[in-house]
Design a protein around this motif. Structure first.
Motif, mmCIF file in Angstrom:
data_model
loop_
_atom_site.group_PDB
_atom_site.id
_atom_site.type_symbol
_atom_site.label_atom_id
_atom_site.label_comp_id
_atom_site.label_asym_id
_atom_site.label_seq_id
_atom_site.Cartn_x
_atom_site.Cartn_y
_atom_site.Cartn_z
ATOM 1 N N ASP A 1 -6.667 7.214 -0.259
ATOM 2 C CA ASP A 1 -6.620 5.851 -0.780
ATOM 3 C C ASP A 1 -7.391 5.713 -2.092
ATOM 4 O O ASP A 1 -8.523 6.182 -2.213
ATOM 5 C CB ASP A 1 -7.193 4.876 0.256
ATOM 6 N N HIS B 1 0.826 -1.215 0.000
ATOM 7 C CA HIS B 1 0.000 0.000 0.000
ATOM 8 C C HIS B 1 0.869 1.278 0.000
ATOM 9 O O HIS B 1 0.551 2.258 -0.673
ATOM 10 C CB HIS B 1 -0.899 -0.036 1.242
ATOM 11 N N HIS C 1 1.121 4.567 -2.552
ATOM 12 C CA HIS C 1 1.086 6.009 -2.253
ATOM 13 C C HIS C 1 2.268 6.722 -2.916
ATOM 14 O O HIS C 1 2.130 7.847 -3.400
ATOM 15 C CB HIS C 1 1.123 6.237 -0.743
ATOM 16 N N SER D 1 -0.620 9.475 6.363
ATOM 17 C CA SER D 1 -2.053 9.201 6.223
ATOM 18 C C SER D 1 -2.650 8.875 7.590
ATOM 19 O O SER D 1 -2.054 9.167 8.627
ATOM 20 C CB SER D 1 -2.239 8.036 5.265
HETATM 21 ZN ZN ZN Z 1 -3.359 4.946 2.471
#
Ligand code: ZN
Ligand code: KG4
Length: 435
Positions: A399, A111, A115, A146
């Motif tokens: 996201d 993840h 980003h 985040s």
């Molecule tokens: Zn995120």
């Protein structure tokens, strides 16, 4: 190469179709804000249940929006971690099953790498629109900030420059000849990208001479990451969300505090600097959050927050202006000072990392990268020092699955393939540590 990206690590169910890691054909995000807002934070069990409900329609919508069918997808990239395990599993199992049943290559994406790629994707799209932005410079220091993460990375690229005009790179499939097929792992032609042209219906077209020069795999950009620092407790976005909850301002807290802070004095409360023992590039926000708590508990600000809570419960959806009219100047000053302290800390450590790594560029990504003060401070620093400061647009900062598809594209092009053993990981460090 047309990649379907799937993201479900937290509370957004997202799918996107991205061509060649640089052109977004569609990006669909189903937000769960309405599900979680009354709890002031993400409830994991509710999140996975919502993902289950949304994953199929969201992927269908992404294909429809891109004007493609599932058979036209040439690769599937799915978030494998880090995140909420129940949430991750929904997207991962769906993406894996889809890839296996369609016979398409599959790759797992971290993840955080997604980003980071959001910045590069935005940079490419901005440049394609001719908006006069310089190409992303490497190596770079990247801040991913985040609701779940606050981490600093040194990002390096090997092989062909990311933004080189790359005639030798396989381009987007043309509408007439869809389906450039990337080299499968283990296929002949080691070291070279090979394409085979197929017709839309899937039947082999008569072999046409391929005039393009095959690109040695070693020239395709590959990325590597060195972990420079990370939060030891709360993520910055989590601190925004918790302070907003304490003050009964709504969820998610970041965007609300960002807007309300404009009416407050950022120097009203001096929270001091956070000094880190050990690695000075680590972060800590729980002390700051507790300092806000002490300034509220047992003071008139607490009673004011309680009045807001009651008002919010009966009012339903409220605007920022309505919330603003129910905040005293003392509350607004506290919010502005808190935001100022978080932003100063993020900017200071990121610039220190850039300095110690001797890099010329700083990338900032993740939901908190939407923060207006954070962007202003980085831009100011860029003007003063000549550093390149790059952010994704707000839609690519929070996201989304386009960033997963973009990151997955480079992995697929490098020949990386996941098999049916691919699984989700709640904790999944990106890159290697610098210590
Ligand atoms: Zn995120
Ligand atoms: O990247 P993201 O969508 O999800 C995670 O991976 O966590 O980030 C969501 C976080 C939330 O904590 C939200 O409050 C924060 O990003 N956020 C902001 C702003 N917009 C979103 N924080 C500060 N200022 C903003 N404008």
């Amino acid at each position: 190469m047309r990649v379907l990206g799937i993201e479900s690590s937290c509370d957004e169910t997202a799918a996107a179709v991205v061509t060649d890691g640089e052109r977004i054909l569609s990006s669909v995000v189903a937000s769960q804000v309405l599900t979680h807002e009354r709890f002031g934070g993400v409830v994991p069990e509710l999140a996975s249940r919502e993902h289950l409900r949304k994953i199929v329609p969201v992927v269908e919508e992404a294909c429809r929006g891109a004007g493609v069918g599932l058979k036209d997808i040439e690769g599937v990239a799915v978030t494998e971690g880090p995140g909420l395990i129940g949430s991750l599993l929904v997207g991962l199992v769906y993406g894996k099953t889809l890839a296996l049943s369609l016979g398409k290559p599959l790759v797992g994406v971290n993840h955080l790498e997604g980003h980071i790629h959001a910045v590069l994707l935005e940079n490419k799209m901005t440049r394609q629109r001719g908006e006069g932005v310089g190409e992303a410079r490497f190596p770079s220091v990247t801040l991913v900030v985040s609701g779940g993460h606050t981490s600093l990375f040194r990002v390096e690229v090997q092989g062909r420059g990311l933004n080189d005009a790359s005639p030798a790179l396989p381009r987007a499939p043309s509408p007439q000849g869809r389906g450039w097929r990337s080299r499968e792992a283990g296929e002949p032609g080691e070291g070279f990208f090979q394409g085979s042209r197929q017709q839309a219906g899937g039947s082999e077209a008569p072999a046409k001479p391929d005039t393009r020069v095959p690109t040695p795999l070693c020239l395709l950009p590959t990325f590597s990451y060195i972990r420079l620092g990370q939060t030891r407790d709360d993520a910055a976005g989590e601190a925004f969300d918790k302070v907003a909850k304490l003050l009964a301002l709504g969820y998610p807290g970041g965007p609300i505090l960002d807007r309300l802070a404009r009416s407050g004095n950022p120097h009203a409360v001096d929270f001091g600097r956070v000094r880190m023992k050990g690695n000075p590039l680590d972060f800590s926000f729980s002390g700051l959050k507790t300092a806000v708590l002490y300034r509220v508990c047992g003071t008139p600000l607490q009673a004011e927050a309680e009045r807001r809570r009651i008002w919010r419960e009966s009012a339903g959806r409220v605007t920022t202006e309505e919330t603003l009219s129910r905040c005293s100047q003392a509350t607004l000053d506290l919010i502005a000072s808190f935001q100022n302290a978080v932003v100063a800390d993020l900017v200071e450590r990121t610039l220190a990392a850039a300095d110690s790594c001797r890099v010329q560029s700083v990338f900032v990504s993740g939901g908190v990268a939407c923060n207006s003060l954070l962007r202003e401070r980085f831009r100011e620093a860029a003007r003063q020092t000549g550093l390149q400061a790059l952010f994704p647009s707000p839609a690519l900062s929070t996201d989304n699955a386009a960033m997963i598809a973009a990151a997955g594209y480079y992995k697929l092009m490098a020949g990386q393939r996941a098999d049916s053993s691919l699984t989700a990981h709640a904790s999944l460090p990106l890159g290697r540590s610098n210590r």
